[in-house]
Design a protein around this motif. Structure first.
Motif, PDB file in Angstrom:
ATOM      1  N   VAL A   1       0.817  -1.206   0.000  1.00 40.04           N
ATOM      2  CA  VAL A   1       0.000   0.000   0.000  1.00 40.04           C
ATOM      3  C   VAL A   1       0.857   1.264   0.000  1.00 40.04           C
ATOM      4  N   GLU A   2       1.911   1.275   0.786  1.00 45.04           N
ATOM      5  CA  GLU A   2       2.771   2.457   0.868  1.00 45.04           C
ATOM      6  C   GLU A   2       3.430   2.778  -0.475  1.00 45.04           C
TER       7      GLU A   2
ATOM      8  N   ASP B   1      -2.041  10.761   0.774  1.00 44.79           N
ATOM      9  CA  ASP B   1      -2.381   9.682   1.686  1.00 44.79           C
ATOM     10  C   ASP B   1      -3.600   8.980   1.094  1.00 44.79           C
ATOM     11  N   GLN B   2      -3.634   7.654   1.182  1.00 42.77           N
ATOM     12  CA  GLN B   2      -4.769   6.923   0.609  1.00 42.77           C
ATOM     13  C   GLN B   2      -6.089   7.334   1.231  1.00 42.77           C
TER      14      GLN B   2
ATOM     15  N   THR C   1     -12.562  11.425  -0.488  1.00 43.17           N
ATOM     16  CA  THR C   1     -13.170  11.983  -1.692  1.00 43.17           C
ATOM     17  C   THR C   1     -14.291  11.090  -2.204  1.00 43.17           C
ATOM     18  N   VAL C   2     -14.034   9.791  -2.253  1.00 43.69           N
ATOM     19  CA  VAL C   2     -15.052   8.848  -2.728  1.00 43.69           C
ATOM     20  C   VAL C   2     -16.257   8.869  -1.800  1.00 43.69           C
ATOM     21  N   GLU C   3     -16.026   8.816  -0.501  1.00 48.39           N
ATOM     22  CA  GLU C   3     -17.115   8.828   0.480  1.00 48.39           C
ATOM     23  C   GLU C   3     -17.982  10.075   0.306  1.00 48.39           C
TER      24      GLU C   3
ATOM     25  N   LEU D   1     -18.969  -0.640   0.174  1.00 52.17           N
ATOM     26  CA  LEU D   1     -18.193  -0.347  -1.020  1.00 52.17           C
ATOM     27  C   LEU D   1     -16.758   0.050  -0.671  1.00 52.17           C
ATOM     28  N   LEU D   2     -16.581   0.757   0.428  1.00 55.19           N
ATOM     29  CA  LEU D   2     -15.251   1.210   0.829  1.00 55.19           C
ATOM     30  C   LEU D   2     -14.599   0.264   1.832  1.00 55.19           C
TER      31      LEU D   2
END
Length: 106
Positions: A35-36, A51-52, A58-60, A76-77
Protein backbone atom coordinates in the motif's frame (compact mmCIF):
# COMPACT_ATOMS: atom_id res chain seq x y z
CA UNK A 1 -15.54 -5.04 -6.07
CA UNK A 2 -17.65 -4.64 -9.18
CA UNK A 3 -16.00 -2.63 -11.94
CA UNK A 4 -17.99 -0.58 -14.42
CA UNK A 5 -17.24 -0.79 -18.15
CA UNK A 6 -15.63 2.66 -17.91
CA UNK A 7 -13.33 1.53 -15.07
CA UNK A 8 -12.37 -1.64 -16.94
CA UNK A 9 -11.49 0.41 -20.01
CA UNK A 10 -9.27 2.73 -17.94
CA UNK A 11 -7.49 -0.24 -16.36
CA UNK A 12 -6.89 -2.05 -19.66
CA UNK A 13 -3.34 -0.65 -20.20
CA UNK A 14 -2.38 -1.65 -16.66
CA UNK A 15 -3.73 -5.18 -17.16
CA UNK A 16 -1.78 -5.46 -20.42
CA UNK A 17 1.38 -4.26 -18.71
CA UNK A 18 1.02 -6.69 -15.80
CA UNK A 19 0.04 -9.70 -17.92
CA UNK A 20 -1.82 -12.62 -16.40
CA UNK A 21 -2.01 -11.96 -12.68
CA UNK A 22 -4.63 -11.77 -9.97
CA UNK A 23 -3.23 -8.44 -8.78
CA UNK A 24 -4.02 -5.17 -10.48
CA UNK A 25 -1.12 -3.43 -8.76
CA UNK A 26 1.91 -5.69 -8.65
CA UNK A 27 5.63 -5.18 -9.21
CA UNK A 28 6.34 -8.77 -10.21
CA UNK A 29 2.91 -10.16 -11.17
CA UNK A 30 3.03 -12.63 -8.27
CA UNK A 31 2.49 -10.48 -5.20
CA UNK A 32 0.29 -7.46 -4.51
CA UNK A 33 1.92 -4.04 -4.35
CA UNK A 34 2.49 -2.76 -0.83
CA UNK A 35 0.00 0.00 0.00
CA UNK A 36 2.77 2.46 0.87
CA UNK A 37 4.34 1.95 -2.59
CA UNK A 38 1.15 3.11 -4.30
CA UNK A 39 0.91 6.14 -2.01
CA UNK A 40 4.52 7.09 -2.75
CA UNK A 41 3.99 6.72 -6.50
CA UNK A 42 0.92 8.95 -6.48
CA UNK A 43 2.65 11.51 -4.24
CA UNK A 44 5.57 11.63 -6.67
CA UNK A 45 3.27 12.31 -9.60
CA UNK A 46 1.20 14.82 -7.61
CA UNK A 47 4.35 16.54 -6.27
CA UNK A 48 2.72 16.93 -2.88
CA UNK A 49 1.86 14.88 0.18
CA UNK A 50 -0.63 12.14 -0.55
CA UNK A 51 -2.38 9.68 1.69
CA UNK A 52 -4.77 6.92 0.61
CA UNK A 53 -7.28 8.35 3.06
CA UNK A 54 -7.53 11.28 0.62
CA UNK A 55 -9.05 8.91 -1.94
CA UNK A 56 -11.42 7.32 0.56
CA UNK A 57 -12.51 10.72 1.85
CA UNK A 58 -13.17 11.98 -1.69
CA UNK A 59 -15.05 8.85 -2.73
CA UNK A 60 -17.11 8.83 0.48
CA UNK A 61 -18.06 12.49 0.08
CA UNK A 62 -18.90 12.17 -3.62
CA UNK A 63 -21.03 9.06 -3.10
CA UNK A 64 -22.83 10.86 -0.28
CA UNK A 65 -23.57 13.80 -2.63
CA UNK A 66 -24.90 11.30 -5.18
CA UNK A 67 -27.36 9.99 -2.61
CA UNK A 68 -25.75 6.59 -2.04
CA UNK A 69 -26.92 5.06 1.23
CA UNK A 70 -24.45 5.04 4.15
CA UNK A 71 -24.63 1.25 4.46
CA UNK A 72 -23.78 0.76 0.79
CA UNK A 73 -20.94 3.30 1.02
CA UNK A 74 -19.54 1.42 4.01
CA UNK A 75 -19.54 -1.89 2.18
CA UNK A 76 -18.19 -0.35 -1.02
CA UNK A 77 -15.25 1.21 0.83
CA UNK A 78 -14.51 -2.01 2.75
CA UNK A 79 -15.88 -0.62 5.97
CA UNK A 80 -18.72 -3.11 6.08
CA UNK A 81 -20.63 -3.52 9.27
CA UNK A 82 -18.88 -6.56 10.78
CA UNK A 83 -18.98 -5.67 14.47
CA UNK A 84 -20.85 -7.87 16.86
CA UNK A 85 -21.97 -11.45 16.62
CA UNK A 86 -24.59 -10.74 13.97
CA UNK A 87 -22.19 -8.95 11.63
CA UNK A 88 -19.35 -11.43 12.08
CA UNK A 89 -21.30 -14.68 11.83
CA UNK A 90 -24.69 -14.21 10.20
CA UNK A 91 -24.71 -11.33 7.74
CA UNK A 92 -23.26 -12.83 4.55
CA UNK A 93 -24.89 -10.64 1.90
CA UNK A 94 -22.22 -9.04 -0.32
CA UNK A 95 -24.15 -5.92 -1.47
CA UNK A 96 -22.88 -6.53 -5.00
CA UNK A 97 -25.95 -5.12 -6.85
CA UNK A 98 -25.96 -2.04 -4.61
CA UNK A 99 -22.21 -1.53 -5.03
CA UNK A 100 -22.56 -1.80 -8.80
CA UNK A 101 -25.43 0.72 -8.83
CA UNK A 102 -23.41 3.17 -6.71
CA UNK A 103 -20.41 2.89 -9.03
CA UNK A 104 -22.64 3.41 -12.06
CA UNK A 105 -23.95 6.60 -10.44
CA UNK A 106 -20.36 7.74 -9.92
Amino acid sequence: MPLTPFALEQLKPLRELNGETDYLFSADGKTPMVVETLSKAVAEVAKEQFDQRDIRRTVETTLQKLGVDREVRAHLLSHGRTKGVQGQHYERYDFLPEKRQALERW
